[in-house]
Design a protein around this motif. Structure first.
Motif, PDB file in Angstrom:
ATOM      1  N   SER A 264       0.795  -1.199   0.085  1.00  0.00           N
ATOM      2  CA  SER A 264       0.003   0.059  -0.045  1.00  0.00           C
ATOM      3  C   SER A 264       0.950   1.377  -0.033  1.00  0.00           C
ATOM      4  N   THR A 265       0.280   2.455  -0.108  1.00  0.00           N
ATOM      5  CA  THR A 265       0.879   3.695  -0.002  1.00  0.00           C
ATOM      6  C   THR A 265       1.608   3.657   1.320  1.00  0.00           C
ATOM      7  N   ARG A 266       0.981   3.364   2.437  1.00  0.00           N
ATOM      8  CA  ARG A 266       1.302   3.325   3.754  1.00  0.00           C
ATOM      9  C   ARG A 266       2.845   2.658   3.799  1.00  0.00           C
ATOM     10  N   ARG A 271       9.037   1.890   3.289  1.00  0.00           N
ATOM     11  CA  ARG A 271      10.014   1.462   2.563  1.00  0.00           C
ATOM     12  C   ARG A 271      10.849   2.650   2.540  1.00  0.00           C
ATOM     13  N   VAL A 272      10.296   3.674   1.892  1.00  0.00           N
ATOM     14  CA  VAL A 272      11.250   5.035   1.495  1.00  0.00           C
ATOM     15  C   VAL A 272      11.932   5.325   2.740  1.00  0.00           C
ATOM     16  N   ASP A 273      11.485   5.337   3.953  1.00  0.00           N
ATOM     17  CA  ASP A 273      12.144   5.658   4.851  1.00  0.00           C
ATOM     18  C   ASP A 273      13.338   4.801   5.043  1.00  0.00           C
ATOM     19  N   HIS A 289       8.343   1.406  -8.756  1.00  0.00           N
ATOM     20  CA  HIS A 289       6.984   1.403  -9.052  1.00  0.00           C
ATOM     21  C   HIS A 289       5.999   0.989  -7.960  1.00  0.00           C
ATOM     22  N   ALA A 290       5.548   1.494  -7.139  1.00  0.00           N
ATOM     23  CA  ALA A 290       4.854   1.099  -5.893  1.00  0.00           C
ATOM     24  C   ALA A 290       3.782   2.387  -5.481  1.00  0.00           C
ATOM     25  N   PRO A 291       2.619   1.575  -5.325  1.00  0.00           N
ATOM     26  CA  PRO A 291       2.337   0.173  -5.362  1.00  0.00           C
ATOM     27  C   PRO A 291       2.345  -0.162  -6.764  1.00  0.00           C
TER      28      PRO A 291
END
Length: 320
Positions: A264-266, A271-273, A289-291
């Motif tokens: 999900s976006t959350r 993951r980005v953090d 590419h996410a989601p």
């Protein structure tokens, strides 16, 4: 039929007279696409195809003449409706075929370099004049659009033919989940050589994934052994950072053309953090590419697989 240049080189080095026939242009419902090849030796033995059987006999006759006199041939054939129907087509078309005898026209050194490039997954273009000859090899920087689209063809000057020899497409799927069960055969149908990575025996088992190549090592080790390059797509599906993150890290440090991650976006924000903390830049993380998948409202595992395959295709062909 998968490696006609290598076969032509082997035959030549074995002392056989050899000609290489290549489809350079097509019109209408041509049986074989531009770039299709047929190798013929001086005794008429042949491998490959330029027309699915419609004009092979005529090409062989011309090739025998070419190996005898050492001169190229540019052949033009119309494929009738009856002949086209015989090889499973609805209607006819036209093809042009370039026949080049190895040695006098197609130098052994160029053929050897082409075969080596293909063997080592190095993209290369074979470029020659349809009437002037003088073949040479060029890299992707000379024909970026043709390489991106896998599109061989005659240049606007009407004289220069460019045959694109891209490495086969590959896909690495991390996570032996239900989506993977639909995605792997779908990838194969689209021309990819897929592999599945999952160190968990209960997930990545042969009964769950019959006939699939399964790498049961940890993703970072599996991807390092498998190799990553610009013709490879990586998809992570586990939701587990212990499995996904090593694969994502390996992919971001490579030049894969696509990296997609389920979640999900959350989930992606977390993951980005983690990736930021690991030292990756915003631009590097932006490759993900996410989601994962195009937003087509997919719900079932099979529909999600369709959305992923569509996004991979879009990225490959349009650079999106």
């Amino acid at each position: 039929m998968d490696d006609i240049p290598r076969l032509a080189l082997d035959w030549w080095r074995a002392g056989r007279k050899v000609a290489l026939a290549t489809v350079v242009e097509t019109w209408g419902s041509a049986p074989r696409p531009v770039g299709s090849q047929l190798v013929i030796d001086g005794d008429g033995a042949m491998e490959g195809s330029v027309s699915g059987g419609c004009v092979e006999g005529a090409v062989v006759v011309e090739a025998l003449d070419a190996v005898a006199d050492g001169k190229p041939r540019l052949l033009d054939y119309g494929v009738s409706d009856d002949e086209a129907f015989a090889v499973g087509l609805a209607c006819g078309g036209r093809i042009r075929v370039l026949v080049e005898p190895v040695g006098p026209v197609l130098p052994e050194a160029i053929l050897a370099e082409l075969a080596e490039a293909r063997a080592t997954r190095r993209p290369v273009a074979y470029v020659t004049g349809l009437t002037t000859g003088e073949p040479r090899l060029e890299g992707p920087e000379a024909h970026p659009d043709r390489f991106r689209l896998d599109r061989s063809g005659v240049e606007p000057d009407g004289e220069t033919f460019v045959a694109i020899h891209n490495p086969p497409l590959r896909m690495v799927v991390v996570g032996a989940v239900h989506i993977a069960q639909a995605l792997l055969p779908m990838a194969r149908a689209c021309g990819y050589d897929p592999v599945l990575v999952d160190p968990r025996p209960a997930f990545g088992s042969a009964p769950r994934f019959p006939s699939e190549t399964i790498l049961d090592d940890w993703p970072d080790a599996a991807l390092a052994a498998h190799g990553l390059d610009p013709r490879t797509a990586v998809v992570t599906l586990t939701h587990d950072p212990k499995l996904d993150d090593p694969a994502i890290t390996a992919a971001l440090r490579s030049d894969v053309f696509y990296l997609g991650c389920l979640g999900s976006t959350r989930t992606h924000a977390k993951r980005v953090d983690r990736l930021t903390g690991a030292g990756f830049t915003e631009a590097e993380i932006g490759r993900i590419h996410a989601p994962v998948g195009l937003d087509i409202g997919a719900r079932s595992p099979a529909e999600i697989a369709v959305s992923i395959m569509a996004q991979i295709t879009q990225t490959l062909r349009r650079g999106a």
